[in-house]
Design a protein around this motif. Sequence first.
Motif, mmCIF file in Angstrom:
data_model
loop_
_atom_site.group_PDB
_atom_site.id
_atom_site.type_symbol
_atom_site.label_atom_id
_atom_site.label_comp_id
_atom_site.label_asym_id
_atom_site.label_seq_id
_atom_site.Cartn_x
_atom_site.Cartn_y
_atom_site.Cartn_z
ATOM 1 N N VAL A 95 3.597 -50.317 -22.057
ATOM 2 C CA VAL A 95 4.220 -51.038 -20.952
ATOM 3 C C VAL A 95 5.736 -50.915 -21.094
ATOM 4 N N ALA A 96 6.410 -50.548 -20.014
ATOM 5 C CA ALA A 96 7.870 -50.416 -20.050
ATOM 6 C C ALA A 96 8.518 -51.769 -20.358
ATOM 7 N N LYS A 97 9.529 -51.762 -21.227
ATOM 8 C CA LYS A 97 10.219 -53.002 -21.585
ATOM 9 C C LYS A 97 10.892 -53.638 -20.376
ATOM 10 N N ASN A 115 -0.972 -61.464 -19.949
ATOM 11 C CA ASN A 115 -1.665 -60.857 -18.811
ATOM 12 C C ASN A 115 -0.837 -59.714 -18.261
ATOM 13 N N LEU A 116 -1.512 -58.611 -17.937
ATOM 14 C CA LEU A 116 -0.875 -57.502 -17.253
ATOM 15 C C LEU A 116 -1.401 -57.480 -15.825
ATOM 16 N N LEU A 117 -0.491 -57.441 -14.861
ATOM 17 C CA LEU A 117 -0.882 -57.313 -13.461
ATOM 18 C C LEU A 117 -0.823 -55.841 -13.104
ATOM 19 N N LYS A 118 -1.917 -55.331 -12.543
ATOM 20 C CA LYS A 118 -2.002 -53.910 -12.213
ATOM 21 C C LYS A 118 -2.358 -53.723 -10.746
ATOM 22 N N ILE A 119 -1.781 -52.696 -10.163
ATOM 23 C CA ILE A 119 -2.212 -52.206 -8.855
ATOM 24 C C ILE A 119 -2.847 -50.861 -9.162
ATOM 25 N N GLU A 120 -4.149 -50.767 -8.935
ATOM 26 C CA GLU A 120 -4.967 -49.651 -9.387
ATOM 27 C C GLU A 120 -4.817 -49.563 -10.901
ATOM 28 N N ASP A 121 -4.236 -48.490 -11.467
ATOM 29 C CA ASP A 121 -4.080 -48.413 -12.923
ATOM 30 C C ASP A 121 -2.636 -48.541 -13.365
ATOM 31 N N LYS A 122 -1.723 -48.856 -12.454
ATOM 32 C CA LYS A 122 -0.296 -48.949 -12.772
ATOM 33 C C LYS A 122 0.074 -50.404 -13.068
#
Length: 190
Positions: A95-97, A115-122
């Motif tokens: 994940v980019a800082k 938690n990571l929020l993703k749109i598709e796999d990004k």
Amino acid sequence: MPNMKMRDVKVGEAIMHNGEVWVIFDRHEQTRGNLRTYWQVKLKHLERGNVVEQRFSPDDNVEKIILNRQEYEYSYPEDDMFVCMDPKTYEQVFVAKTLVPEPQQGFMVPNMRLNLLKIEDKVVQVELPMVIEVEVIDAPEGARGDTATSVTKLAKIETGAEVRVPGHIRTGDKIKIRPEDGEFRGRVGS
């Protein structure tokens, strides 16, 4: 992505507005006199984090964006990235800082759940927990008898960041901190 009426969109959902992704975090219906009803909506930009207020008609069509919120475990920093691991599959994600605001990067504790929020796999956003538990590695002694006012001092925590703590906190204490602003929230176990 599906199109839907503004009246069907709920707080916490993401929409495409003016070619950018925004998250709705407040909305309320307003009717003025004999005018038509409209929705007063507060939108938060997903990448920049700025907030705007916008009016929508209940019949306005908006494009709903599907956000996937998934829990990960923060592992370690590497160059300009943070390495996180999926606790179920043990898959590592870089994940980019820049997705974590600069002041909050000092509160990234190894093995912390986030938690990571993703749109598709990004990955588009990182959500830190509301409170983290850290150990104080350096805290100066408070002045004796200085208890008439709420005295605070700067203490260094295990990540190297400095936070303001009350005078009674000592080196080796475990404390709770709100990563959003670095505010002291109490001792662990109290």
